[in-house]
Design an enzyme around this catalytic site. Structure first.
Site, PDB file in Angstrom:
ATOM      1  N   TYR A 183       0.851  -1.189   0.000  1.00 14.71           N
ATOM      2  CA  TYR A 183       0.000   0.000   0.000  1.00 14.71           C
ATOM      3  C   TYR A 183       0.896   1.252   0.000  1.00 14.71           C
ATOM      4  CZ  TYR A 183      -3.779   3.117   1.593  1.00 14.71           C
ATOM      5  OH  TYR A 183      -4.686   4.129   1.705  1.00 14.71           O
ATOM      6  N   VAL A 185       1.639   3.912   1.649  1.00 18.95           N
ATOM      7  CA  VAL A 185       2.404   4.461   2.767  1.00 18.95           C
ATOM      8  C   VAL A 185       3.051   3.382   3.632  1.00 18.95           C
ATOM      9  CG1 VAL A 185       1.073   6.587   2.849  1.00 18.95           C
ATOM     10  CG2 VAL A 185       0.344   4.646   4.247  1.00 18.95           C
ATOM     11  N   LYS A 186       3.177   2.164   3.096  1.00 20.56           N
ATOM     12  CA  LYS A 186       3.892   1.124   3.825  1.00 20.56           C
ATOM     13  C   LYS A 186       5.409   1.349   3.685  1.00 20.56           C
ATOM     14  CE  LYS A 186       0.496  -1.425   5.466  1.00 20.56           C
ATOM     15  NZ  LYS A 186      -0.744  -0.994   4.837  1.00 20.56           N
ATOM     16  N   HIS A 187       6.205   0.427   4.218  1.00 21.24           N
ATOM     17  CA  HIS A 187       7.660   0.574   4.158  1.00 21.24           C
ATOM     18  C   HIS A 187       8.145   0.780   2.725  1.00 21.24           C
ATOM     19  CE1 HIS A 187       7.115  -1.468   8.037  1.00 21.24           C
ATOM     20  NE2 HIS A 187       8.243  -0.890   8.389  1.00 21.24           N
TER      21      HIS A 187
END
Length: 387
Positions: A183, A185-187
C-alpha cells in the site's frame, strides 16, 4: 510554535521508478511478464525464503493461502483482536470463523498465553495468524509451539513488518507463509499489491495458479495462444507489471528508507519516553527487532486525556496522525452483529482501539521534523490535561 506540514504518510518515489514504469508501458506487456518475476525473486532474496508470489494485495495473499490450504466452513483460525480488519476478513472470505485472541498490553501483539489457554479450553484452530503489530514480531516460538500441538499452520500477517526480525530471521519466513502489503504508505510501495513468501514449493505453486483463475497453463506455457483448461477454482489476484516495476525500484531504496524510520523512531522514543501519561511499546526485545512502521502512543485507559483533543492539537500544529487500529476487530459492527461479541471481552485490544494515536516516522520525516513532532506531543498532553 510555527505550524509545520508533516503528513502521516507519503510515498517516496525516485526517478528510477518513473523510468521503470515507462519501460513497462512501452513494452506492451502489462501482466504475466518478466518484471513481476524479477520482483518476486528479489523480494524472496530480501526476506530469505525460497519463494515469493506477487499478488494484488496483502489481503488477497492471506486469502489465497487459506484457500490453497483448503480452509473453509467448520474451521476456525486464530487471529489477534487488534489488527487491521483485513486479517479477519481473509478468514471470513475463506468461509471459516476467526477465533479472536486478545493482545499483550506491552506490545499489542497476540497474547500467546491466551492462545494456549483457548486451545486448552477446547479450541482447535486449523491455522494461526500472528500479526507483527507495528512491525515488532510476535512471540513466534510460543505461537509455533501451540500450532504444532494442534496441527495448525502459521500464516504471518507481515503488512507492517518488512525487514523485521525474530531470532535473526526475517518476518515472512517464521511460519508456513507470510503476506506483505505494498500500500502507498507502507515501508515500500508497488502502488498497490502484496507478496506471499514461503519455503513450501507446493504452496507457492498452488498460489501462483489460484491467483490467475487456476488456469492449468500459465501464459508462457500454452502451446496455442488462448488455449487452456481450468481444473480448479481461482481468483483474479495478479499483480501488474507496472506495480512490479515500482516495487523493484522501491527495493533498491529500502535500506535508506529503513534507516530513516529507525532514526525517527529513536528521536520520538527519546523525546516522549518520560511522559508518564503515555504507554509506548518497545521497538525490540530479546528475540525481536521492529521494522518501525509508525510510532504509537497510547493514552490512559480511563479516558482522562481525550484522544480527539490531542489529535486536533497536533493537526493544528501541522502534524499528521493515524490510528492503528480504530477498534478491536470483534467490536466492528460486522463481527459484533454476526457473532454476538460485547464490550469488555477483549480489554487490551479495546483500550488500544480507543486510545491509540499513530505518529509518522517514514522517510518523508526529517530529523528536525521528528523532534518537532515530539515537542508537539509533549505540548498537546500538557495542554489537554490543563483544559
Amino acid at each position: 510554535m510555527t505550524a509545520a506540514n508533516i503528513p502521516f504518510g507519503k510515498p517516496i518515489l525516485a526517478e528510477d521508478a518513473f523510468s521503470a514504469v515507462r519501460s513497462v508501458l512501452e513494452s506492451g506487456i502489462l501482466v504475466h511478464g518478466k518484471v513481476t518475476e524479477a520482483f518476486e525473486d528479489a523480494f524472496a532474496a530480501r526476506i530469505g525464503v525460497e519463494h515469493a508470489v506477487a499478488v494484488s494485495s496483502c489481503t488477497a495473499g492471506l486469502h489465497l493461502v487459506h484457500f490453497a490450504r483448503g480452509i473453509g466452513p467448520g474451521d476456525t483460525v486464530a487471529v489477534p483482536a487488534m489488527t487491521h480488519v483485513a486479517t479477519a476478513h481473509a478468514v471470513e472470505l475463506a468461509g471459516a470463523r476467526p477465533l479472536f485472541i486478545d493482545v499483550e498490553a506491552g506490545t499489542g501483539n497476540m497474547d500467546a498465553s491466551l492462545l494456549a489457554k483457548a486451545v486448552e479450553d477446547g479450541a482447535k484452530p486449523a491455522a494461526i495468524m500472528p500479526v507483527h503489530y507495528l512491525g515488532l514480531p510476535c512471540d513466534m516460538d510460543a505461537v509455533n509451539v501451540v500450532a504444532s500441538d494442534v496441527g495448525a499452520y502459521v500464516l504471518e500477517d507481515c503488512a507492517l513488518a518488512v525487514d523485521a526480525t525474530y531470532n535473526g530471521r526475517k518476518a515472512g519466513g517464521l511460519g508456513l507463509a507470510g503476506a506483505f502489503s505494498f500500500y502507498p504508505v507502507k515501508h515500500m510501495t508497488a502502488i498497490e499489491g502484496g507478496m506471499v513468501t514461503t519455503d513450501d514449493g507446493d504452496l507457492a505453486a498452488a498460489i501462483r495458479k489460484r491467483r490467475a483463475f487456476s488456469y492449468n497453463r500459465a501464459l508462457g506455457e500454452r502451446t496455442r495462444p488462448g488455449i487452456y483448461d481450468v481444473d480448479a477454482l481461482g481468483y483474479n489476484y495478479r499483480m501488474s507489471e507496472v506495480e512490479a516495476a515500482v516495487g523493484l525500484s522501491q527495493l533498491s531504496h529500502l535500506d535508506d528508507f529503513q534507516e530513516a524510520r529507525a532514526r525517527n523512531d529513536a528521536i520520538l522514543r527519546e523525546g516522549l519516553s518520560d511522559i508518564p501519561e503515555l504507554t509506548i511499546f518497545p521497538d525490540s526485545n530479546a528475540q525481536a527487532r521492529s521494522s518501525h512502521y509508525c510510532f504509537n502512543i497510547v493514552l490512559p485507559r480511563d479516558g482522562s486525556i481525550p484522544r480527539d483533543a490531542v489529535v486536533d492539537f497536533l493537526k493544528a500544529r501541522g502534524v499528521g496522525t493515524s490510528v492503528h487500529y480504530p477498534s478491536a476487530v470483534p467490536m466492528f459492527e460486522y463481527y459484533r452483529s454476526k457473532y454476538g461479541y460485547t464490550p469488555g471481552q477483549f480489554p487490551v485490544a479495546e483500550w488500544l482501539g480507543e486510545q491509540t494515536i499513530s505518529l509518522p516516522v517514514a522517510p518523508h520525516v526529517s530529523e528536525s521534523d521528528a523532534r518537532y513532532i515530539a515537542d508537539c506531543v509533549d505540548d498537546a498532553i500538557k495542554t489537554v490535561k490543563r483544559g
